[in-house]
Scaffold this motif. Structure first.
Motif, PDB file in Angstrom:
ATOM      1  N   ARG A  88      -5.049   1.959   6.650  1.00  0.00           N
ATOM      2  CA  ARG A  88      -4.381   3.251   6.822  1.00  0.00           C
ATOM      3  C   ARG A  88      -3.194   3.154   7.782  1.00  0.00           C
ATOM      4  NH1 ARG A  88      -8.089   7.005  10.750  1.00  0.00           N
ATOM      5  NH2 ARG A  88      -6.104   8.138  10.873  1.00  0.00           N
ATOM      6  N   TYR A  89      -3.211   2.141   8.678  1.00  0.00           N
ATOM      7  CA  TYR A  89      -2.113   1.950   9.622  1.00  0.00           C
ATOM      8  C   TYR A  89      -1.131   0.875   9.161  1.00  0.00           C
ATOM      9  CZ  TYR A  89      -4.303   4.876  13.162  1.00  0.00           C
ATOM     10  OH  TYR A  89      -4.825   5.940  13.848  1.00  0.00           O
ATOM     11  N   ARG A  90      -1.653  -0.148   8.497  1.00  0.00           N
ATOM     12  CA  ARG A  90      -0.819  -1.280   8.125  1.00  0.00           C
ATOM     13  C   ARG A  90       0.192  -0.855   7.056  1.00  0.00           C
ATOM     14  NH1 ARG A  90      -4.617  -4.896   6.180  1.00  0.00           N
ATOM     15  NH2 ARG A  90      -5.388  -5.206   8.293  1.00  0.00           N
ATOM     16  N   GLY A  91       1.455  -1.040   7.326  1.00  0.00           N
ATOM     17  CA  GLY A  91       2.501  -0.664   6.383  1.00  0.00           C
ATOM     18  C   GLY A  91       3.094   0.694   6.685  1.00  0.00           C
ATOM     19  N   SER A  92       2.247   1.699   6.874  1.00  0.00           N
ATOM     20  CA  SER A  92       2.761   3.056   7.097  1.00  0.00           C
ATOM     21  C   SER A  92       3.037   3.333   8.571  1.00  0.00           C
ATOM     22  CB  SER A  92       1.769   4.088   6.550  1.00  0.00           C
ATOM     23  OG  SER A  92       0.494   3.910   7.136  1.00  0.00           O
TER      24      SER A  92
ATOM     25  N   ALA B 267       5.327  -3.910  -2.760  1.00  0.00           N
ATOM     26  CA  ALA B 267       4.980  -3.391  -1.432  1.00  0.00           C
ATOM     27  C   ALA B 267       4.999  -1.865  -1.429  1.00  0.00           C
ATOM     28  CB  ALA B 267       5.949  -3.935  -0.389  1.00  0.00           C
ATOM     29  N   LEU B 268       5.992  -1.272  -2.083  1.00  0.00           N
ATOM     30  CA  LEU B 268       6.085   0.192  -2.148  1.00  0.00           C
ATOM     31  C   LEU B 268       4.922   0.781  -2.936  1.00  0.00           C
ATOM     32  CD1 LEU B 268       9.921   0.521  -2.725  1.00  0.00           C
ATOM     33  CD2 LEU B 268       8.657   1.555  -0.835  1.00  0.00           C
ATOM     34  N   ARG B 269       4.597   0.172  -4.065  1.00  0.00           N
ATOM     35  CA  ARG B 269       3.482   0.681  -4.878  1.00  0.00           C
ATOM     36  C   ARG B 269       2.169   0.590  -4.108  1.00  0.00           C
ATOM     37  NH1 ARG B 269       6.130  -1.947  -9.343  1.00  0.00           N
ATOM     38  NH2 ARG B 269       6.910  -0.393 -10.823  1.00  0.00           N
TER      39      ARG B 269
ATOM     40  N   ARG C  45      -2.336   3.340  -1.661  1.00  0.00           N
ATOM     41  CA  ARG C  45      -3.287   3.455  -0.558  1.00  0.00           C
ATOM     42  C   ARG C  45      -3.368   4.884  -0.055  1.00  0.00           C
ATOM     43  NH1 ARG C  45      -1.101  -1.471   1.147  1.00  0.00           N
ATOM     44  NH2 ARG C  45       0.234  -0.405   2.678  1.00  0.00           N
ATOM     45  N   HIS C  46      -2.240   5.583  -0.101  1.00  0.00           N
ATOM     46  CA  HIS C  46      -2.205   6.960   0.392  1.00  0.00           C
ATOM     47  C   HIS C  46      -2.299   7.986  -0.743  1.00  0.00           C
ATOM     48  CE1 HIS C  46      -1.308   5.731   4.518  1.00  0.00           C
ATOM     49  NE2 HIS C  46      -0.558   4.788   3.978  1.00  0.00           N
ATOM     50  N   ARG C  47      -2.684   7.472  -1.937  1.00  0.00           N
ATOM     51  CA  ARG C  47      -2.928   8.317  -3.108  1.00  0.00           C
ATOM     52  C   ARG C  47      -1.711   9.184  -3.462  1.00  0.00           C
ATOM     53  NH1 ARG C  47      -8.475   9.231  -0.629  1.00  0.00           N
ATOM     54  NH2 ARG C  47      -9.723   7.634  -1.643  1.00  0.00           N
ATOM     55  N   LEU C  48      -0.526   8.587  -3.303  1.00  0.00           N
ATOM     56  CA  LEU C  48       0.706   9.280  -3.673  1.00  0.00           C
ATOM     57  C   LEU C  48       1.248   8.783  -4.999  1.00  0.00           C
ATOM     58  CD1 LEU C  48       2.511   9.203  -0.208  1.00  0.00           C
ATOM     59  CD2 LEU C  48       1.234  11.102  -1.228  1.00  0.00           C
TER      60      LEU C  48
ATOM     61  N   GLY D 202       3.573   2.258 -15.421  1.00  0.00           N
ATOM     62  CA  GLY D 202       4.987   2.484 -15.177  1.00  0.00           C
ATOM     63  C   GLY D 202       5.291   3.736 -14.385  1.00  0.00           C
ATOM     64  N   ALA D 203       4.327   4.259 -13.697  1.00  0.00           N
ATOM     65  CA  ALA D 203       4.506   5.540 -13.011  1.00  0.00           C
ATOM     66  C   ALA D 203       5.582   5.453 -11.931  1.00  0.00           C
ATOM     67  CB  ALA D 203       3.183   5.980 -12.392  1.00  0.00           C
ATOM     68  N   HIS D 204       6.472   6.441 -11.941  1.00  0.00           N
ATOM     69  CA  HIS D 204       7.500   6.588 -10.915  1.00  0.00           C
ATOM     70  C   HIS D 204       8.363   5.328 -10.765  1.00  0.00           C
ATOM     71  CE1 HIS D 204       5.697  10.353  -9.488  1.00  0.00           C
ATOM     72  NE2 HIS D 204       4.529   9.761  -9.636  1.00  0.00           N
ATOM     73  N   LYS D 205       8.601   4.616 -11.877  1.00  0.00           N
ATOM     74  CA  LYS D 205       9.332   3.351 -11.818  1.00  0.00           C
ATOM     75  C   LYS D 205      10.748   3.529 -11.273  1.00  0.00           C
ATOM     76  CE  LYS D 205      10.529  -0.697 -14.589  1.00  0.00           C
ATOM     77  NZ  LYS D 205      10.414  -1.355 -15.912  1.00  0.00           N
ATOM     78  N   ALA D 206      11.461   4.535 -11.784  1.00  0.00           N
ATOM     79  CA  ALA D 206      12.846   4.753 -11.350  1.00  0.00           C
ATOM     80  C   ALA D 206      12.900   5.118  -9.867  1.00  0.00           C
ATOM     81  CB  ALA D 206      13.489   5.847 -12.197  1.00  0.00           C
ATOM     82  N   ARG D 207      11.961   5.946  -9.413  1.00  0.00           N
ATOM     83  CA  ARG D 207      11.951   6.354  -8.006  1.00  0.00           C
ATOM     84  C   ARG D 207      11.660   5.171  -7.093  1.00  0.00           C
ATOM     85  NH1 ARG D 207       7.954   8.773  -4.551  1.00  0.00           N
ATOM     86  NH2 ARG D 207       6.452   8.895  -6.257  1.00  0.00           N
TER      87      ARG D 207
END
Length: 573
Positions: A85-89, A115-117, A122-125, A131-136
């Motif tokens: 929950r802390y690592r990365g964010s 890394a972004l995915r 992990r944060h359920r976003l 292919g979800a949210h590929k462009a973003r």
């Protein structure tokens, strides 16, 4: 509230069959928002253990005592899953070696997207759909590449790690660390393997990030010069304990002798050249019919050498005249020609040290390999010891030896130290018996100031400094007149580096050795070398006596290299 607070931190490592080893003992430190705190010390002082404990990357066999607070929450002893929950964010991590940390078979953009995915999932976003949210995600990845200071992010996005320079790869690691939008960055020796100019660019960019984003940074380094240049506060560690802490101004007036030793070892903090000391009586005296010869030194050290005239000059151990070398490479199905050396000329008086300096890709190692006969020049001439006729491989290796950057990669791990040192003798002098070789190995261990008891050890049982001393002893075993040192101290802690440079200085004075010293670090050049040639893109831009080049550089490129040396500004005020 502090971003990171360590209080009475203890770290133990457990190994089967032996008592636990205490790597960190009673450490306390804090990192505030927008603050840069550096932890300095030699290898084995526990610096990296502190970083790994703060990000939850200690091995499962470790044990943690004391408190580690992140955003006010005590996370000491948490499992890897709880740390997620802390690592990365909350915490970003910049490791030391991008060549190891980046996947060589994935494009840069793909690695940043992964890394972004991972963070979003992990944060359920982010849904787990393919292919979800590929462009973003792609737009976010490009933004973080730009934030890390990489030019042309679209181009970098499609490249593989091997297609980027060391500085660019390190910036990719910074982009990955920033992708979680952390409040705290933990950087473990992020610039130790980089050229001084690239190191300066990376550290400048980290300063910019903490100024613009308010990020707190905990930087681990063995170079006190870097810490004095950059830190708000410095924590000095030795053998797992904090021996001194304070602001850069306070550390410049150290209370502890260990801190003073680190200051004395930092090459950028000194202007005087190392002076030789006598070797111990009896070192390498020649039992077994073998000894290092006493040879007269050549031209005075202050004389700036230039390429010799048509007639060979026996004052010069090395003469390089108009040497050029090109390599052909193929990228994307298209053949390219890389000019590694372009009409390079210099000369080295016998018994002195000449440096070839420049950034990665300047052609330094190519020239060194041509001098050593390991690569053939396309044009030009190399004369060694005044000889113009071609050298045989056997005779060349007896007169010239090579010491490489990484001693572990050049030492056979299956051989004992004694066998490593005398390996060249076995190759060239098969008539020398075992007892004579053992005597030579013992004498050479004396010469490089290692205990004779080390003769039975293997390379893997030696520290980095000890292994490099063995590599130097092996190079001396054939009684050479010339030694080529290719980045031979760049991978060492500054204190170990200083010890090796002093040893090389003493050996040169005792045996009139001629050194060709390859490095990217002008701070080391000032400490160790008589003369210097500065290379850029295969061309010599400036050459002369070291003191003259430092005091009044003629080329803008040379001035930029000198300005990049950590701590050099202390002596320009």
């Amino acid at each position: 509230m502090s971003l990171l607070t360590c209080t009475d931190l203890d770290i133990w490592y457990k190994r089967r069959g032996v008592p636990p080893t205490r790597a960190v003992a009673g450490l306390s430190l804090t990192v505030e928002a927008g603050e840069l705190v550096t932890v300095v010390g030699e290898s084995g002082s526990g610096k990296s253990s502190v970083i790994r404990a703060a990000i939850g990357l200690l091995p499962l066999t470790s044990r943690v005592g004391g408190r580690i607070r992140l955003d006010g929450v005590d996370v000491a002893g948490w499992s890897h899953n709880r740390f997620a929950r802390y690592r990365g964010s909350y915490i970003g991590y910049i490791p030391q070696d991008p060549a190891v940390s980046l996947n060589p078979v994935k494009p840069i953009g793909r690695q940043l997207e992964d890394a972004l995915r991972g963070r979003l999932r992990r944060h359920r976003l982010l849904p787990f759909g393919a292919g979800a949210h590929k462009a973003r995600i792609r737009l976010s990845a490009l933004r973080f590449l730009e934030l890390a200071g990489l030019p042309a992010p679209e181009t970098i996005y499609a490249k593989y790690p091997h297609e980027l320079s060391g500085g660019m790869r390190q910036r990719v690691l910074i982009a990955i660390a920033l992708s979680g939008e952390p409040k705290l960055l933990l950087a473990d020796e992020p610039t130790s393997a980089l050229d001084v100019t690239v190191q300066k660019q990376i550290l400048d960019h980290l300063d910019l990030l903490r100024a613009e984003l308010g990020i707190g940074i905990l930087l681990v380094t063995h170079d006190l010069g870097v810490a004095l240049d950059r830190a708000d506060r410095i924590v000095v560690m030795r053998e797992g304990r904090v021996v001194e802490t304070g602001t850069p101004a306070e550390i410049r007036r150290p209370r502890e002798s260990y801190t003073r030793r680190l200051l004395d070892a930092a090459p950028g903090l000194h202007t005087a050249r190392l002076t030789p000391r006598p070797l111990e009586p009896g070192a390498h005296t020649g039992s077994g019919g073998h000894s290092l010869s006493a040879r007269p030194r050549g031209a005075a050290a202050h004389e700036a050498p230039t390429a010799s005239a048509d007639r060979p000059d026996h004052r010069y151990a090395i003469e390089v005249r108009e040497v050029s070398k090109s390599f052909r490479t193929r990228r994307g199905g298209i053949e390219h020609t890389v000019r590694a050396a372009d009409r390079v000329s210099f000369a080295v008086p016998a018994g002195t040290t000449h440096a070839l300096v420049g950034e990665s890709g300047a052609g330094k190692s190519t020239i060194a390999r041509i001098v050593a006969g390991l690569t053939t020049a396309d044009s030009g001439e190399v004369r060694l010891l005044g000889q113009t006729e071609p050298w045989t491989r056997t005779r060349l290796s007896r007169s010239l030896q090579f010491v490489y950057q990484n001693p572990y990669s050049s030492l056979n791990p299956r051989f004992s130290v004694a066998n490593l040192i005398t390996e060249p003798i076995r190759v060239h002098r098969r008539d020398i018996g075992r007892s004579a070789r053992a005597g030579i190995a013992a004498e050479l261990l004396d010469a490089v100031r290692l205990p004779r008891a080390h003769a039975s050890r293997r390379a893997g049982e030696l520290s980095g400094g000890q292994a490099q001393r063995v590599a130097i002893a092996r190079a001396l075993s054939l009684n050479p007149e010339i030694v080529v040192l290719d980045e031979a101290v760049s991978a060492l802690d500054v204190s170990v580096q200083h010890d090796i440079l002093r040893l090389l200085t003493d050996l040169q004075a005792a045996y009139a050795l001629t050194y060709l010293f390859i490095t990217h670090d002008l701070g080391v050049v000032r400490l160790f070398c008589d003369t210097v040639s500065v290379l850029r893109a295969g061309t010599v831009v400036e050459s002369g006596a070291t003191a003259a080049v430092f005091d009044a550089p003629r080329a803008e490129y040379t001035a930029r290299l000198i300005a990049s040396v950590p701590g050099i500004e202390e002596f320009s005020k």
